[in-house]
Motif scaffolding. Structure first.
Motif, PDB file in Angstrom:
ATOM      1  N   ARG A  59       1.118  -1.648   0.325  1.00  0.00           N
ATOM      2  CA  ARG A  59      -0.075   0.086  -0.296  1.00  0.00           C
ATOM      3  C   ARG A  59       0.545   1.058  -0.263  1.00  0.00           C
ATOM      4  NH1 ARG A  59      -5.019  -0.306   3.481  1.00  0.00           N
ATOM      5  NH2 ARG A  59      -6.206  -2.330   2.627  1.00  0.00           N
ATOM      6  N   GLY A  60       1.640   0.703   0.833  1.00  0.00           N
ATOM      7  CA  GLY A  60       3.120   2.386   1.031  1.00  0.00           C
ATOM      8  C   GLY A  60       3.434   2.522  -0.284  1.00  0.00           C
ATOM      9  N   ILE A  61       4.193   1.423  -1.269  1.00  0.00           N
ATOM     10  CA  ILE A  61       4.493   1.967  -1.845  1.00  0.00           C
ATOM     11  C   ILE A  61       3.843   2.042  -3.195  1.00  0.00           C
ATOM     12  CG2 ILE A  61       6.029   0.818  -3.799  1.00  0.00           C
ATOM     13  CD1 ILE A  61       6.923  -1.198  -1.781  1.00  0.00           C
ATOM     14  N   ARG A  62       2.444   1.546  -3.401  1.00  0.00           N
ATOM     15  CA  ARG A  62       1.254   2.241  -4.481  1.00  0.00           C
ATOM     16  C   ARG A  62       1.153   3.539  -4.151  1.00  0.00           C
ATOM     17  NH1 ARG A  62      -0.935  -3.308  -3.176  1.00  0.00           N
ATOM     18  NH2 ARG A  62      -0.769  -4.214  -5.506  1.00  0.00           N
ATOM     19  N   GLU A  63       0.985   3.892  -2.825  1.00  0.00           N
ATOM     20  CA  GLU A  63       0.518   5.415  -2.682  1.00  0.00           C
ATOM     21  C   GLU A  63       1.943   6.111  -2.971  1.00  0.00           C
ATOM     22  OE1 GLU A  63      -0.657   8.890   0.624  1.00  0.00           O
ATOM     23  OE2 GLU A  63      -1.021   6.500   1.122  1.00  0.00           O
ATOM     24  N   ALA A  64       2.977   5.553  -2.982  1.00  0.00           N
ATOM     25  CA  ALA A  64       3.480   6.795  -3.247  1.00  0.00           C
ATOM     26  C   ALA A  64       4.461   6.877  -4.907  1.00  0.00           C
ATOM     27  CB  ALA A  64       5.737   6.313  -2.568  1.00  0.00           C
ATOM     28  N   SER A  65       4.236   5.430  -5.456  1.00  0.00           N
ATOM     29  CA  SER A  65       4.086   5.934  -6.540  1.00  0.00           C
ATOM     30  C   SER A  65       3.282   5.946  -7.470  1.00  0.00           C
ATOM     31  CB  SER A  65       3.947   4.210  -7.346  1.00  0.00           C
ATOM     32  OG  SER A  65       2.609   4.028  -7.434  1.00  0.00           O
ATOM     33  N   THR A  66       2.197   7.338  -7.132  1.00  0.00           N
ATOM     34  CA  THR A  66       1.168   7.784  -7.840  1.00  0.00           C
ATOM     35  C   THR A  66       2.849   9.242  -7.832  1.00  0.00           C
ATOM     36  OG1 THR A  66       0.672   9.303  -5.675  1.00  0.00           O
ATOM     37  CG2 THR A  66      -0.638   7.741  -6.673  1.00  0.00           C
ATOM     38  N   LEU A  67       3.178   9.780  -7.260  1.00  0.00           N
ATOM     39  CA  LEU A  67       4.203  10.950  -7.687  1.00  0.00           C
ATOM     40  C   LEU A  67       4.589  11.035  -8.911  1.00  0.00           C
ATOM     41  CD1 LEU A  67       5.558  13.297  -7.141  1.00  0.00           C
ATOM     42  CD2 LEU A  67       7.325  11.088  -5.461  1.00  0.00           C
ATOM     43  N   PHE A  68       5.131   9.347  -9.727  1.00  0.00           N
ATOM     44  CA  PHE A  68       5.955   9.581 -11.280  1.00  0.00           C
ATOM     45  C   PHE A  68       4.524   8.612 -11.925  1.00  0.00           C
ATOM     46  CE2 PHE A  68       8.226   8.394  -7.275  1.00  0.00           C
ATOM     47  CZ  PHE A  68       9.325   9.054  -7.168  1.00  0.00           C
ATOM     48  N   SER A  69       2.908   9.767 -11.788  1.00  0.00           N
ATOM     49  CA  SER A  69       2.598   9.097 -12.353  1.00  0.00           C
ATOM     50  C   SER A  69       1.350  10.567 -13.331  1.00  0.00           C
ATOM     51  CB  SER A  69       1.550   8.297 -12.463  1.00  0.00           C
ATOM     52  OG  SER A  69       0.890   8.769 -10.723  1.00  0.00           O
ATOM     53  N   PHE A  70       2.595  11.337 -13.044  1.00  0.00           N
ATOM     54  CA  PHE A  70       1.719  13.065 -13.572  1.00  0.00           C
ATOM     55  C   PHE A  70       1.325  13.124 -15.496  1.00  0.00           C
ATOM     56  CE2 PHE A  70       2.391  15.941 -11.041  1.00  0.00           C
ATOM     57  CZ  PHE A  70       3.662  15.701 -10.042  1.00  0.00           C
ATOM     58  N   GLY A  71       1.155  11.758 -15.743  1.00  0.00           N
ATOM     59  CA  GLY A  71       0.381  12.019 -17.111  1.00  0.00           C
ATOM     60  C   GLY A  71       0.904  12.292 -18.343  1.00  0.00           C
ATOM     61  N   HIS A  72       2.508  12.583 -18.696  1.00  0.00           N
ATOM     62  CA  HIS A  72       3.539  13.355 -19.685  1.00  0.00           C
ATOM     63  C   HIS A  72       3.186  12.323 -20.585  1.00  0.00           C
ATOM     64  CE1 HIS A  72       5.586  15.816 -15.907  1.00  0.00           C
ATOM     65  NE2 HIS A  72       4.121  16.207 -16.285  1.00  0.00           N
ATOM     66  N   GLY A  73       2.819  11.140 -20.823  1.00  0.00           N
ATOM     67  CA  GLY A  73       2.342   9.778 -21.706  1.00  0.00           C
ATOM     68  C   GLY A  73       4.121   9.530 -21.723  1.00  0.00           C
ATOM     69  N   GLY A  74       4.889   9.509 -20.491  1.00  0.00           N
ATOM     70  CA  GLY A  74       5.941   8.264 -20.150  1.00  0.00           C
ATOM     71  C   GLY A  74       6.645   9.457 -19.297  1.00  0.00           C
ATOM     72  N   ALA A  75       8.554   8.484 -18.977  1.00  0.00           N
ATOM     73  CA  ALA A  75       8.960   9.709 -18.237  1.00  0.00           C
ATOM     74  C   ALA A  75      10.213   9.543 -18.865  1.00  0.00           C
ATOM     75  CB  ALA A  75       9.481   8.816 -17.187  1.00  0.00           C
ATOM     76  N   TYR A  76      10.566  10.561 -19.053  1.00  0.00           N
ATOM     77  CA  TYR A  76      12.308  11.195 -19.828  1.00  0.00           C
ATOM     78  C   TYR A  76      12.298  11.293 -18.788  1.00  0.00           C
ATOM     79  CZ  TYR A  76      15.131  14.287 -22.565  1.00  0.00           C
ATOM     80  OH  TYR A  76      15.823  14.746 -22.974  1.00  0.00           O
ATOM     81  N   ASP A  77      14.404  10.968 -19.416  1.00  0.00           N
ATOM     82  CA  ASP A  77      15.616  11.339 -18.438  1.00  0.00           C
ATOM     83  C   ASP A  77      16.827  11.683 -19.650  1.00  0.00           C
ATOM     84  OD1 ASP A  77      17.829  10.151 -17.792  1.00  0.00           O
ATOM     85  OD2 ASP A  77      17.313   8.423 -16.261  1.00  0.00           O
ATOM     86  N   HIS A  78      16.575  13.204 -19.031  1.00  0.00           N
ATOM     87  CA  HIS A  78      17.581  13.772 -19.842  1.00  0.00           C
ATOM     88  C   HIS A  78      19.195  13.231 -20.298  1.00  0.00           C
ATOM     89  CE1 HIS A  78      20.425  16.369 -17.226  1.00  0.00           C
ATOM     90  NE2 HIS A  78      19.216  16.012 -16.594  1.00  0.00           N
ATOM     91  N   GLU A  79      19.290  13.109 -18.962  1.00  0.00           N
ATOM     92  CA  GLU A  79      20.373  12.359 -19.023  1.00  0.00           C
ATOM     93  C   GLU A  79      21.172  11.392 -19.981  1.00  0.00           C
ATOM     94  OE1 GLU A  79      22.994  12.408 -14.916  1.00  0.00           O
ATOM     95  OE2 GLU A  79      21.046  11.414 -14.701  1.00  0.00           O
ATOM     96  N   ASP A  80      19.788  10.026 -20.185  1.00  0.00           N
ATOM     97  CA  ASP A  80      19.585   9.399 -21.453  1.00  0.00           C
ATOM     98  C   ASP A  80      18.633   9.503 -23.246  1.00  0.00           C
ATOM     99  OD1 ASP A  80      20.975   7.612 -19.019  1.00  0.00           O
ATOM    100  OD2 ASP A  80      19.011   6.750 -18.786  1.00  0.00           O
ATOM    101  N   ASP A  81      18.051  10.976 -22.131  1.00  0.00           N
ATOM    102  CA  ASP A  81      17.688  11.008 -23.774  1.00  0.00           C
ATOM    103  C   ASP A  81      16.921  10.058 -24.523  1.00  0.00           C
ATOM    104  OD1 ASP A  81      16.439  13.227 -25.891  1.00  0.00           O
ATOM    105  OD2 ASP A  81      18.374  12.121 -27.594  1.00  0.00           O
ATOM    106  N   ILE A  82      16.413  10.089 -23.711  1.00  0.00           N
ATOM    107  CA  ILE A  82      14.868   8.347 -23.541  1.00  0.00           C
ATOM    108  C   ILE A  82      14.283   8.672 -22.738  1.00  0.00           C
ATOM    109  CG2 ILE A  82      15.144   6.080 -23.111  1.00  0.00           C
ATOM    110  CD1 ILE A  82      17.702   5.150 -23.453  1.00  0.00           C
ATOM    111  N   THR A  83      13.048   8.314 -23.592  1.00  0.00           N
ATOM    112  CA  THR A  83      11.898   8.837 -22.554  1.00  0.00           C
ATOM    113  C   THR A  83      10.722   6.797 -22.377  1.00  0.00           C
ATOM    114  OG1 THR A  83      10.928  10.654 -23.501  1.00  0.00           O
ATOM    115  CG2 THR A  83       9.076   9.206 -22.939  1.00  0.00           C
TER     116      THR A  83
END
Length: 319
Positions: A59-83
Motif C-alpha cells: 500500500r505504501g509503495i503504491r501510494e508513493a508511486s502516484t508521484l511518478f504518474s503525472f500523465g506526461h506520456g512517459g518518463a523522460y530522462d534527459h541524461e539518457d535522452d530516452i522517454t
C-alpha cells in the motif's frame, strides 16, 4: 499535440484517484492479464524475526508511486535522452494483492505463487511488492517449469539460513531455498554487510552452492562495470531487492536497517547494466515498513527504483 495524458481533460494530480501502482489500470481478473508488466502485492510479514510492518509495504509503495504518474506520456530522462515507459507502447496493470491468511505461511505463500504463475502464463513481467523477504520463496517457486534463472539479490543480509527452530520459510531463508532449485543457476548477492542474520557456515554453504557475495564496500572498490562482469551474461535474471540494501539514511522504513548501505544511483546503474546484459524476467522489492518511514522517503525510494527499473528493462528489451 504532445500526447500528455492531462490533455484529455483531467489534470489527475498524484493525490487524486485510486492508488494503483503508477496509477496503472486495476485488473482483478487474473485470467485476463493483457500487459507487458503486472504488479502484484504480497502483504505478508509473518516471516519477520524482529520488527513487523512490511505487510503495509504494498500500500505504501503504491501510494508513493502516484508521484511518478503525472500523465506526461512517459518518463523522460534527459541524461539518457530516452522517454521510458511511453504510454502508447507500455501496458502495465496492477492486479491487487495475493490473499493473505493470517498465521498461515503455507497458504499465504501458495496464494502469492499462484499470482506470479498467472502473470508468467500471460507472458507479462511480474513485479511483486512485499511484504517481508520470505515472499521471494513463492515467487521463485512460480518459475518451476520455466527456463533457468540467475538471481541477483540486493540486500544487507545474506538470507541463507537453512533451518532455525524448524523455520524454513521465514525472511532469513529465501536465498537458501532458491539455491536448492535446479532451475536457479547461481546467485549474485550484493550489498551484504555488517553483523548478519546468517552465521559463517551459511556463507560457506552459499559459496559452495553457487553464490558470489559482495559487500557495499567491495562493490564500490570494484565499480559497477566490474561487478556486472562477475554476473553471467546473456541469461535470464530474477532480481530481488530488500530495501535494507539501501542505507537507512535514505531508507529508514524497514524492519532491520543496516548502516553502510547503497545510495540510489548505485543500484539504478546496476539494474540498468543488468537490463542491457541479459533479460530481467521477474522482480520483487521487499521489507518496506511504512510505520517506520515518517518522512515517506523509503516508500518514495521503493517506487522510484521500481519505476525506473521497469522502464529500463522494457526499453532495453525493445532495442
Amino acid at each position: 499535440m504532445s500526447g500528455h495524458g492531462y490533455e484529455s481533460g483531467r489534470l489527475n494530480l498524484p493525490f487524486v484517484g485510486i492508488s494503483t501502482f503508477g496509477k496503472s489500470p486495476y485488473q482483478p481478473d487474473w485470467d485476463a492479464i493483457e500487459a507487458d508488466v503486472a504488479i502484484l502485492g504480497a502483504p505478508f510479514d509473518f516471516g519477520t524475526q524482529w520488527r513487523s510492518g512490511a505487510r503495509f509495504g504494498p500500500r505504501g509503495i503504491r501510494e508513493a508511486s502516484t508521484l511518478f504518474s503525472f500523465g506526461h506520456g512517459g518518463a523522460y530522462d534527459h541524461e539518457d535522452d530516452i522517454t521510458y515507459l511511453p504510454a502508447d507502447k507500455v501496458r502495465m496493470v496492477d492486479l491487487g494483492d495475493a490473499d493473505i491468511i493470517h498465521t498461515d505461511t503455507e497458504q499465504s505463500h501458495a496464494n502469492i505463487e499462484f499470482g506470479v504463475r498467472k502473470i508468467l502464463a500471460a507472458g507479462a513481467l511480474p513485479i511483486v511488492l512485499g511484504g517481508d523477504h520470505s515472499i521471494n520463496i513463492p515467487c521463485i517457486n512460480a518459475f518451476e517449469g520455466q527456463e533457468p534463472i540467475h538471481i541477483v539479490q540486493i540486500d544487507a543480509h545474506l538470507d541463507f539460513v537453512d533451518e532455525r527452530h524448524g523455520v524454513r520459510h521465514g525472511h532469513g531463508n529465501p536465498m537458501r531455498r532458491a539455491a536448492e532449485k535446479p532451475y536457479v543457476t547461481g546467485l549474485s548477492q550484493i550489498g551484504i554487510r555488517n553483523v548478519s542474520s546468517t552465521a559463517k557456515e551459511g556463507y560457506d554453504d552459499a559459496r559452495a552452492m553457487g553464490s558470489d557475495i559482495l559487500s557495499v564496500r567491495q562493490f564500490r572498490k570494484l565499480g559497477v562495470d566490474a561487478v556486472l562482469d562477475r554476473i553471467p551474461e546473456g541469461v535470464r535474471y530474477y532480481v530481488t531487492i530488500d530495501i535494507d540494501g539501501f542505507d537507512p539514511s535514505i531508507a529508514p522504513g524497514t524492519g532491520t536497517p543496516s548502516h553502510g548501505g547503497f545510495l540510489y544511483y548505485e543500484v539504478l546503474e546496476l539494474l540498468d547494466g543488468l537490463a542491457r546484459r541479459g533479460d530481467v524476467v521477474g522482480m520483487d522489492l521487499v521489507e518496506v515498513a511504512p510505520d517506520y518511514d515518517h518522512s515517506g522517503s523509503t516508500t518514495i525510494l521503493a517506487a522510484q527504483i521500481l519505476m525506473n527499473a521497469i522502464g529500463r528493462i522494457l526499453h532495453h528489451r525493445a532495442e
